[in-house]
Design a protein around this motif. Structure first.
Motif, PDB file in Angstrom:
ATOM      1  N   CYS A 421       0.834  -1.206   0.000  1.00 21.21           N
ATOM      2  CA  CYS A 421       0.000   0.000   0.000  1.00 21.21           C
ATOM      3  C   CYS A 421       0.867   1.254   0.000  1.00 21.21           C
ATOM      4  O   CYS A 421       0.606   2.209  -0.742  1.00 21.21           O
ATOM      5  CB  CYS A 421      -0.931  -0.029   1.212  1.00 21.21           C
ATOM      6  N   ARG A 422       1.916   1.246   0.835  1.00 25.46           N
ATOM      7  CA  ARG A 422       2.803   2.412   0.909  1.00 25.46           C
ATOM      8  C   ARG A 422       3.618   2.559  -0.370  1.00 25.46           C
ATOM      9  O   ARG A 422       3.873   3.677  -0.835  1.00 25.46           O
ATOM     10  CB  ARG A 422       3.728   2.269   2.118  1.00 25.46           C
ATOM     11  N   ARG A 423       4.039   1.436  -0.930  1.00 26.31           N
ATOM     12  CA  ARG A 423       4.929   1.469  -2.092  1.00 26.31           C
ATOM     13  C   ARG A 423       4.178   1.721  -3.392  1.00 26.31           C
ATOM     14  O   ARG A 423       4.592   2.543  -4.217  1.00 26.31           O
ATOM     15  CB  ARG A 423       5.705   0.141  -2.173  1.00 26.31           C
ATOM     16  N   ASP A 424       3.077   1.003  -3.575  1.00 25.83           N
ATOM     17  CA  ASP A 424       2.383   1.045  -4.868  1.00 25.83           C
ATOM     18  C   ASP A 424       1.016   1.720  -4.799  1.00 25.83           C
ATOM     19  O   ASP A 424       0.355   1.862  -5.822  1.00 25.83           O
ATOM     20  CB  ASP A 424       2.199  -0.380  -5.402  1.00 25.83           C
ATOM     21  N   GLY A 425       0.582   2.076  -3.586  1.00 30.06           N
ATOM     22  CA  GLY A 425      -0.755   2.660  -3.462  1.00 30.06           C
ATOM     23  C   GLY A 425      -1.858   1.635  -3.537  1.00 30.06           C
ATOM     24  O   GLY A 425      -3.038   2.002  -3.678  1.00 30.06           O
ATOM     25  N   ALA A 426      -1.521   0.346  -3.428  1.00 34.20           N
ATOM     26  CA  ALA A 426      -2.536  -0.712  -3.498  1.00 34.20           C
ATOM     27  C   ALA A 426      -3.346  -0.717  -2.210  1.00 34.20           C
ATOM     28  O   ALA A 426      -2.781  -0.703  -1.117  1.00 34.20           O
ATOM     29  CB  ALA A 426      -1.863  -2.073  -3.697  1.00 34.20           C
ATOM     30  N   PRO A 427      -4.675  -0.739  -2.302  1.00 30.94           N
ATOM     31  CA  PRO A 427      -5.491  -0.727  -1.087  1.00 30.94           C
ATOM     32  C   PRO A 427      -5.469  -2.092  -0.392  1.00 30.94           C
ATOM     33  O   PRO A 427      -4.989  -3.087  -0.939  1.00 30.94           O
ATOM     34  CB  PRO A 427      -6.889  -0.395  -1.606  1.00 30.94           C
ATOM     35  N   ALA A 428      -6.007  -2.109   0.802  1.00 26.51           N
ATOM     36  CA  ALA A 428      -6.151  -3.359   1.539  1.00 26.51           C
ATOM     37  C   ALA A 428      -7.318  -3.222   2.494  1.00 26.51           C
ATOM     38  O   ALA A 428      -7.592  -2.123   3.002  1.00 26.51           O
ATOM     39  CB  ALA A 428      -4.872  -3.699   2.309  1.00 26.51           C
ATOM     40  N   SER A 429      -8.008  -4.316   2.727  1.00 23.64           N
ATOM     41  CA  SER A 429      -9.153  -4.315   3.642  1.00 23.64           C
ATOM     42  C   SER A 429      -8.930  -5.348   4.725  1.00 23.64           C
ATOM     43  O   SER A 429      -8.364  -6.426   4.476  1.00 23.64           O
ATOM     44  CB  SER A 429     -10.454  -4.620   2.897  1.00 23.64           C
ATOM     45  N   GLY A 469      -8.081 -13.760  -0.039  1.00 26.39           N
ATOM     46  CA  GLY A 469      -8.199 -13.462   1.377  1.00 26.39           C
ATOM     47  C   GLY A 469      -7.267 -14.322   2.212  1.00 26.39           C
ATOM     48  O   GLY A 469      -7.228 -15.552   2.056  1.00 26.39           O
ATOM     49  N   PHE A 470      -6.503 -13.708   3.085  1.00 24.42           N
ATOM     50  CA  PHE A 470      -5.621 -14.436   4.005  1.00 24.42           C
ATOM     51  C   PHE A 470      -6.318 -14.468   5.356  1.00 24.42           C
ATOM     52  O   PHE A 470      -6.481 -13.433   6.015  1.00 24.42           O
ATOM     53  CB  PHE A 470      -4.263 -13.755   4.116  1.00 24.42           C
ATOM     54  N   VAL A 471      -6.727 -15.673   5.772  1.00 25.33           N
ATOM     55  CA  VAL A 471      -7.565 -15.842   6.963  1.00 25.33           C
ATOM     56  C   VAL A 471      -6.729 -16.413   8.098  1.00 25.33           C
ATOM     57  O   VAL A 471      -5.897 -17.307   7.898  1.00 25.33           O
ATOM     58  CB  VAL A 471      -8.764 -16.773   6.659  1.00 25.33           C
ATOM     59  N   ALA A 472      -6.966 -15.921   9.322  1.00 29.28           N
ATOM     60  CA  ALA A 472      -6.254 -16.402  10.511  1.00 29.28           C
ATOM     61  C   ALA A 472      -7.225 -16.453  11.679  1.00 29.28           C
ATOM     62  O   ALA A 472      -8.241 -15.741  11.712  1.00 29.28           O
ATOM     63  CB  ALA A 472      -5.082 -15.493  10.853  1.00 29.28           C
ATOM     64  N   ARG A 473      -6.880 -17.316  12.639  1.00 25.87           N
ATOM     65  CA  ARG A 473      -7.616 -17.310  13.905  1.00 25.87           C
ATOM     66  C   ARG A 473      -6.807 -16.478  14.895  1.00 25.87           C
ATOM     67  O   ARG A 473      -5.659 -16.788  15.188  1.00 25.87           O
ATOM     68  CB  ARG A 473      -7.799 -18.719  14.437  1.00 25.87           C
ATOM     69  N   VAL A 474      -7.440 -15.418  15.414  1.00 28.67           N
ATOM     70  CA  VAL A 474      -6.705 -14.479  16.264  1.00 28.67           C
ATOM     71  C   VAL A 474      -7.232 -14.428  17.691  1.00 28.67           C
ATOM     72  O   VAL A 474      -6.693 -13.716  18.537  1.00 28.67           O
ATOM     73  CB  VAL A 474      -6.733 -13.066  15.648  1.00 28.67           C
ATOM     74  N   GLY A 475      -8.289 -15.166  17.997  1.00 30.86           N
ATOM     75  CA  GLY A 475      -8.847 -15.179  19.345  1.00 30.86           C
ATOM     76  C   GLY A 475      -9.639 -16.440  19.558  1.00 30.86           C
ATOM     77  O   GLY A 475      -9.727 -17.307  18.667  1.00 30.86           O
ATOM     78  N   ASN A 476     -10.248 -16.573  20.734  1.00 31.46           N
ATOM     79  CA  ASN A 476     -10.985 -17.794  21.036  1.00 31.46           C
ATOM     80  C   ASN A 476     -12.077 -18.054  20.020  1.00 31.46           C
ATOM     81  O   ASN A 476     -12.167 -19.143  19.442  1.00 31.46           O
ATOM     82  CB  ASN A 476     -11.580 -17.705  22.448  1.00 31.46           C
ATOM     83  N   ALA A 477     -12.930 -17.062  19.803  1.00 31.21           N
ATOM     84  CA  ALA A 477     -14.009 -17.201  18.824  1.00 31.21           C
ATOM     85  C   ALA A 477     -13.913 -16.074  17.806  1.00 31.21           C
ATOM     86  O   ALA A 477     -14.915 -15.546  17.347  1.00 31.21           O
ATOM     87  CB  ALA A 477     -15.364 -17.187  19.525  1.00 31.21           C
ATOM     88  N   GLN A 478     -12.697 -15.706  17.480  1.00 31.16           N
ATOM     89  CA  GLN A 478     -12.479 -14.567  16.591  1.00 31.16           C
ATOM     90  C   GLN A 478     -11.516 -14.935  15.466  1.00 31.16           C
ATOM     91  O   GLN A 478     -10.478 -15.555  15.699  1.00 31.16           O
ATOM     92  CB  GLN A 478     -11.928 -13.380  17.379  1.00 31.16           C
ATOM     93  N   PHE A 479     -11.894 -14.546  14.274  1.00 30.54           N
ATOM     94  CA  PHE A 479     -11.077 -14.751  13.079  1.00 30.54           C
ATOM     95  C   PHE A 479     -10.819 -13.391  12.438  1.00 30.54           C
ATOM     96  O   PHE A 479     -11.563 -12.431  12.675  1.00 30.54           O
ATOM     97  CB  PHE A 479     -11.779 -15.675  12.084  1.00 30.54           C
ATOM     98  N   ALA A 480      -9.767 -13.321  11.664  1.00 33.93           N
ATOM     99  CA  ALA A 480      -9.449 -12.090  10.950  1.00 33.93           C
ATOM    100  C   ALA A 480      -9.005 -12.449   9.543  1.00 33.93           C
ATOM    101  O   ALA A 480      -8.467 -13.539   9.289  1.00 33.93           O
ATOM    102  CB  ALA A 480      -8.362 -11.302  11.672  1.00 33.93           C
ATOM    103  N   ALA A 481      -9.244 -11.525   8.627  1.00 33.42           N
ATOM    104  CA  ALA A 481      -8.829 -11.737   7.238  1.00 33.42           C
ATOM    105  C   ALA A 481      -8.346 -10.416   6.675  1.00 33.42           C
ATOM    106  O   ALA A 481      -8.923  -9.355   6.958  1.00 33.42           O
ATOM    107  CB  ALA A 481      -9.976 -12.285   6.405  1.00 33.42           C
ATOM    108  N   VAL A 482      -7.289 -10.483   5.898  1.00 30.48           N
ATOM    109  CA  VAL A 482      -6.808  -9.309   5.189  1.00 30.48           C
ATOM    110  C   VAL A 482      -6.951  -9.590   3.698  1.00 30.48           C
ATOM    111  O   VAL A 482      -6.685 -10.697   3.230  1.00 30.48           O
ATOM    112  CB  VAL A 482      -5.341  -8.979   5.564  1.00 30.48           C
ATOM    113  N   LEU A 483      -7.415  -8.567   2.984  1.00 38.86           N
ATOM    114  CA  LEU A 483      -7.638  -8.695   1.541  1.00 38.86           C
ATOM    115  C   LEU A 483      -6.712  -7.708   0.833  1.00 38.86           C
ATOM    116  O   LEU A 483      -7.077  -6.550   0.592  1.00 38.86           O
ATOM    117  CB  LEU A 483      -9.098  -8.391   1.200  1.00 38.86           C
TER     118      LEU A 483
END
Length: 825
Positions: A421-429, A469-483
Motif C-alpha cells: 500500500c505504501r509502495r504502490d498505493g494498493a489498497p487493503a481491507s 483473502g488471508f484468513v487467521a484465527r486471532v482469538g478464542n471465537a475470533q477470526f481475521a482476514a486481510v484482503l
C-alpha cells in the motif's frame, strides 16, 4: 702380626729386599713419626727422592688433616704396636702425574739400627677404590633410574629360594626399601587376590618351560590402594641347562592403565555420543578420490553394513538424492581447491532401512604446498531436528485447532499488504469476524466439539473469501482476514459470502448448531498505515457492530472511543477525583403540562488542568469497564446529595437522578452506602433517583432485579434510561421496580420527520402509562417536539429546548431567568 727386626747387621739380603721391593715402604722413628728411610717405591708414590723423604713427618708427607690419619700418627708417636689405616686419599704432595692416589697403610714394629722403629707399608688401592666408587655410583644411578621409570627388579635363587629386591621393587609394592624380607611368598601377599592364581601359574610355567614370561596384574598396597604392574622376566640356567635363578622386573603402569582406561571410556563415550547425536565422522583422500575412514555412526546414517567395510564411491553416490548429488560434489571440489572455502552443506540421502534422511556435513581440508592432502569431516543426521523445527515453526505461526495461521503470522502478512500500500498505493481491507453464542457450544457440547466447529468455521471463511483473502484465527471465537489489493468499497460481496457461509448450520455430534457473527472492517490507507492500528480499528468496528446489533460495521473515527489520549485520561482519573476536578452539571426535567421543574439529571464534567473541560463521552465509556466506575459513581452521589440538601435549605425541592452502572449494582456495599448518604444528609428517599440503562438490565437480570428491589424498598425512584435502544424483555420490565421510563433522544429528536420514530414514542408512552410509570422524553430539542410530546400525553421533557446541562451552582439562577418555576420544599 709378627714383629720384623731390621738392624745394621741384618745383612745384604734384607737391605736388598727393602730397597728393591716395589711396595712403597718407609721407616719412621718410634715416638716421633719422623721418616728415617724410604725405598724407591715410596719415592715413586710421593714423587720425591728418598733423601727428601727422610726427616719429614708422616703428616707432612700425607699433607692430609683427616682425623683417622692424625689418630694413626698419634699411635706411632705413642710407641704403640702394629696398626693399619684401611684407606687414605693423599693430598697434592702425594700425587703423581696420574692424579691423587688412594692407598692403604700398614704399620709394623721393627728394629732399625739397634733402635725401635715403625715400618710403614703403603698399598696403592686407587684402582680398587675407583672400581668400588664406580659400582656404588652405578648402583645409585640404577636405583634412581628405576625410581623414575617405576621399574623394580628382583633376583630369585631357585635352589635356595633366596631373593633380592631393588629399592623400587619395594616401592612398587607400597613399601619402604627393605621394610620386609624379600621373598616369593612375601610378594604373593601383595598380589591382588583375583590375580594371584594367574601370577603363580605364569611363573610356574616359565620355570617349567624355561621361556620368558610376561603378565599384567594388580597389587594391593598397605594403604588399600590398587596398582597395576607389568611383570616380566626369564629363567637363567647353569651349564647343564638346569634352572639356576629367575631374573624379573615389575613396572608400575597404574597411571598408563588409568590413562588407557580413560581413553577407552572417552572413545566409548564419543561413540555413544555420536550414536545419540546421530553424528558420524569421515575422512577423504584427495589423491585416491575415495573415503578412507568412516566411524560406526557414519555407516548407520547411510545404512551400509559395517561388516562389509567401506562402500565403493558409486554405491555411496547412489544414496544421495539426485537433486543434491551434483551440489555436494561441487562443494567438495571447491573445498579441495580453495583453502578459504568452508565445506558446510545440508543434503538428503536415502537410507534403505529408514527412508529419506536429511544430513548436515562440515569438513576441514588439510593443505601442503597449496595442495589438498586430506579432508576430514563430520556428518550429522538432522532429520529429527528438521522435523522438530518445522513443528516449532508451525506452532509459532499456525493455530493448532483450526490449522489456520495465528496472530503472529497474520501480522506478518498484514505488514506485507501495508508495504504494498505504501509502495504502490494498493489498497487493503481488514475483516475481524467474531462468533456469537460460541461460548454456549463449549458449555453445552464440550471443548472438543467446540474445536471441531471452529475448524469448520475457519474452512468456510477461507472458502468464502477465496485465494485473495488471508484468513487467521486471532482469538478464542475470533477470526481475521486481510484482503490485499481490495478496497473497502469492494468488500460487500465478500462480506455477504462470509455471512452466507456461516448461516448454514454446523453439524456436530448429531446436532445442527447455528452461529451468528459480527464483522468489523477497516481499510488502508484511509484508516491505518501500521499493523497494530489496522487490526485495532477493525476490532473497534466489530465491537461497535455487536453493541449496535448490526451484522457488520466499518470503522468510523468519529465514534471510536479508544485512542491514546483517552487512555491517558483514564490513567489520570483517580487523581482527578481526589483533586476535585470533577464538576456536577445538571439538566432540568420539566412537567410538560404544568411547566414546572420536577427534577434534574446529574451529569459529570471533568475540568482538566491542561485540557480544559473534558466531555463525558471522552472518558466515561472507558471507565465503565473498570473499577474506576465506583470512584466516579461515589463522587457523583456525594455531590448530588450535597447539592439537593443545599437546595432544600434554600426552600426548593428538586430531586436529582444519578446514573449508575451495572457494576455499581453488583458492588456488595452499594445499597448500604446510598442509604447512609441519605440518612447523613437527612434527605427523603424520593430526593435521589437512580438511572440505569435498558441494555444493562439484561447483563445479569436476576441480580439486577434483586438489587433494584432493595433500592425500591428504601423509596428511591428507579429510572430506565435510553429506553428503546436495548433488547430488554417486557417480562423483565414488568418484574423491575421501575418508576420512570426515559425515551432515548434518537427517537424523540426525529419524531417530527420520521413516522416510525413517532410510533415508537407513542407506543412507549402508552406502555409506560399502562404499567403505571412516568415517561420522560430525552431530546426535547424544539417547541415543535414539546408540543408533539404533550399531545401524546408524555409526562416530562428533557433537552436543549428547555436547557442544556449547566453547572449545578447556576441551576437556581437559570430557573429565575427562564421563568420556569421550581417546586417549593
Amino acid at each position: 702380626m709378627e714383629s720384623v727386626t731390621i738392624t745394621t747387621d741384618a745383612g745384604a739380603w734384607y737391605t736388598m729386599l727393602f730397597r728393591t721391593n716395589p711396595l712403597p715402604m718407609l721407616v719412621f722413628q718410634r715416638g716421633h713419626a719422623v721418616c728415617l728411610d724410604a725405598n724407591a717405591g715410596a719415592a715413586r708414590l710421593f714423587g720425591k727422592p728418598v733423601e727428601q723423604l727422610k726427616g719429614t713427618t708422616l703428616l707432612d708427607l700425607l699433607n692430609h688433616a683427616d682425623l683417622a690419619v692424625e689418630q694413626f700418627t698419634d699411635s706411632m708417636m705413642a710407641g704403640m704396636g702394629d696398626g693399619h689405616l684401611d684407606a687414605w686419599r693423599p693430598g697434592a704432595s702425594a700425587s703423581t702425574a696420574g692424579g691423587p692416589r688412594c692407598v692403604q697403610l700398614l704399620r709394623h714394629t721393627i728394629r732399625y739400627h739397634a733402635q725401635d722403629a715403625d715400618l710403614l707399608m703403603l698399598h696403592d688401592v686407587t684402582a680398587q677404590r675407583h672400581a668400588e666408587l664406580a659400582l656404588r655410583t652405578l648402583e645409585r644411578d640404577l636405583s634412581h633410574a628405576q625410581a623414575v621409570a617405576r621399574l623394580g627388579c628382583f633376583v630369585r635363587e631357585l635352589s635356595t629360594a633366596a631373593e633380592r629386591w631393588s629399592d623400587q621393587m619395594y616401592r612398587n609394592l607400597g613399601l619402604e626399601p627393605r621394610a620386609v624380607p624379600a621373598g616369593y611368598d612375601a610378594f604373593l601377599t601383595f598380589v591382588h587376590p583375583d590375580d594371584r592364581s594367574m601370577v603363580q601359574a605364569t611363573l610356574a610355567d616359565a620355570i617349567a618351560t624355561l621361556q620368558p614370561y610376561a603378565c599384567v596384574h594388580r597389587v594391593v598396597w598397605p594403604d588399600g590402594s590398587v596398582h597395576v604392574m607389568q611383570h616380566g622376566g626369564e629363567v637363567i640356567c647353569d651349564g647343564d641347562g638346569a634352572p639356576l635363578r629367575m631374573l624379573g622386573t615389575m613396572l608400575d603402569v597404574t597411571r598408563q592403565h588409568q590413562v588407557e582406561a580413560a581413553l577407552r571410556q572417552t572413545q566409548d563415550d564419543l561413540k555413544r555420543a555420536q550414536e545419540v547425536g546421530h553424528i558420524g565422522t569421515w575422512a577423504f583422500d584427495p589423491q585416491t578420490g575415495a573415503f578412507d575412514s568412516w566411524s560406526d555412526e557414519t555407516f548407520r546414517i547411510f545404512g551400509f553394513p559395517m561388516r562389509l567395510g567401506m562402500p565403493r564411491v558409486n554405491a555411496l553416490l547412489a544414496r544421495y538424492y539426485p537433486d543434491d548429488r551434483e551440489r555436494v560434489g561441487i562443494a567438495r571440489e571447491r573445498a579441495l581447491a580453495d583453502p578459504g572455502f568452508r565445506y558446510d552443506i545440508e543434503f538428503r540421502i536415502w537410507n534403505p532401512q529408514r527412508g529419506e534422511r536429511v544430513v548436515h556435513s562440515v569438513a576441514d581440508v588439510q593443505f601442503k604446498d597449496g595442495k589438498a592432502t586430506r579432508m576430514v569431516g563430520m556428518l550429522q543426521d538432522i532429520t529429527d531436528r528438521k522435523r522438530a523445527e518445522e513443528e516449532v515453526r508451525h506452532l509459532a505461526f499456525y493455530d493448532t485447532t483450526t490449522g489456520l495461521p495465528n496472530r503472529v503470522m497474520f501480522e506478518t502478512v498484514v505488514e506485507q499488504a501495508l508495504e504494498a500500500c505504501r509502495r504502490d498505493g494498493a489498497p487493503a481491507s481488514m475483516l475481524v469476524i467474531n462468533l456469537d453464542r460460541f461460548r454456549d457450544v463449549n458449555y453445552t457440547l464440550g471443548h472438543a466439539d467446540g474445536d471441531a466447529i471452529l475448524k469448520q468455521v475457519g474452512m468456510r471463511i477461507s472458502e468464502a473469501l477465496g485465494p485473495e483473502g488471508f484468513v487467521a484465527r486471532v482469538g478464542n471465537a475470533q477470526f481475521a482476514a486481510v484482503l490485499p489489493g481490495v478496497a473497502l468499497a469492494q468488500t460487500p460481496p465478500r462480506i455477504r459470502a462470509v455471512f452466507a457461509a456461516l448461516e448454514r448450520p454446523f453439524p456436530i455430534s448429531g446436532i445442527c448448531y447455528e452461529l451468528g457473527a459480527n464483522i468489523g472492517l477497516s481499510g488502508a490507507p484511509e484508516h491505518a498505515d501500521d499493523v497494530k492500528t489496522f487490526i485495532r480499528r477493525a476490532n473497534v468496528a466489530q465491537y461497535q457492530a455487536r453493541q449496535m446489533g448490526q451484522a457488520y460495521a466499518i470503522y468510523d473515527p468519529a465514534t471510536d472511543p479508544y485512542n491514546p489520549r483517552r487512555l491517558a485520561l483514564i490513567g489520570e482519573f483517580r487523581k482527578s477525583v481526589k483533586a476535585g476536578q470533577l464538576q456536577l452539571y445538571c439538566q432540568p426535567k420539566v412537567d410538560l403540562r404544568t411547566r414546572m421543574i420536577v427534577g434534574a439529571e446529574a451529569l459529570v464534567r471533568w475540568q482538566h488542568p491542561v485540557l480544559g473541560m473534558v466531555p463525558p463521552d471522552q472518558f466515561v465509556p472507558q471507565i465503565e469497564a473498570t473499577d474506576l466506575i465506583h470512584e466516579l459513581t461515589r463522587a457523583m452521589l456525594d455531590r448530588s446529595v450535597a447539592q439537593v440538601a443545599e437546595w432544600r435549605r434554600r426552600g426548593v425541592a428538586v430531586p436529582m437522578a444519578v446514573n449508575v452502572s451495572p457494576r455499581n449494582l453488583m458492588e456488595p456495599e452499594f445499597v448500604a452506602r446510598v442509604q447512609d448518604m441519605l440518612e447523613s444528609s437527612r434527605l427523603p428517599p424520593e430526593a435521589l433517583g437512580l438511572e440505569i440503562t435498558e441494555s444493562s438490565l439484561i447483563a445479569d437480570p436476576k441480580r439486577t432485579i434483586a438489587e433494584l428491589q432493595r433500592l425500591d424498598a428504601m423509596g428511591l425512584p428507579i429510572f430506565v434510561d435510553d429506553f428503546g435502544t436495548g433488547y430488554s424483555s417486557l417480562s423483565y420490565l414488568i418484574s423491575l421496580p421501575v418508576d420512570v421510563i426515559k425515551i432515548d433522544h434518537s427517537f424523540t429528536m426525529h419524531m417530527i420527520d420520521k413516522p416510525n420514530c413517532a410510533a415508537v414514542v407513542r407506543s412507549t408512552v402508552d406502555l409506560a402509562h399502562s404499567l403505571g410509570m412516568t415517561v420522560v422524553a430525552e431530546g426535547t430539542a424544539s417547541r415543535e417536539i414539546w408540543d408533539a410530546l404533550a399531545e401524546l400525553g408524555c409526562d416530562q421533557g428533557q433537552g436543549h429546548f428547555i436547557s442544556p446541562p449547566l453547572p449545578a451552582a447556576q441551576f437556581m439562577a437559570w430557573s429565575a431567568s427562564s421563568g420556569i418555576a421550581l417546586q417549593p420544599a
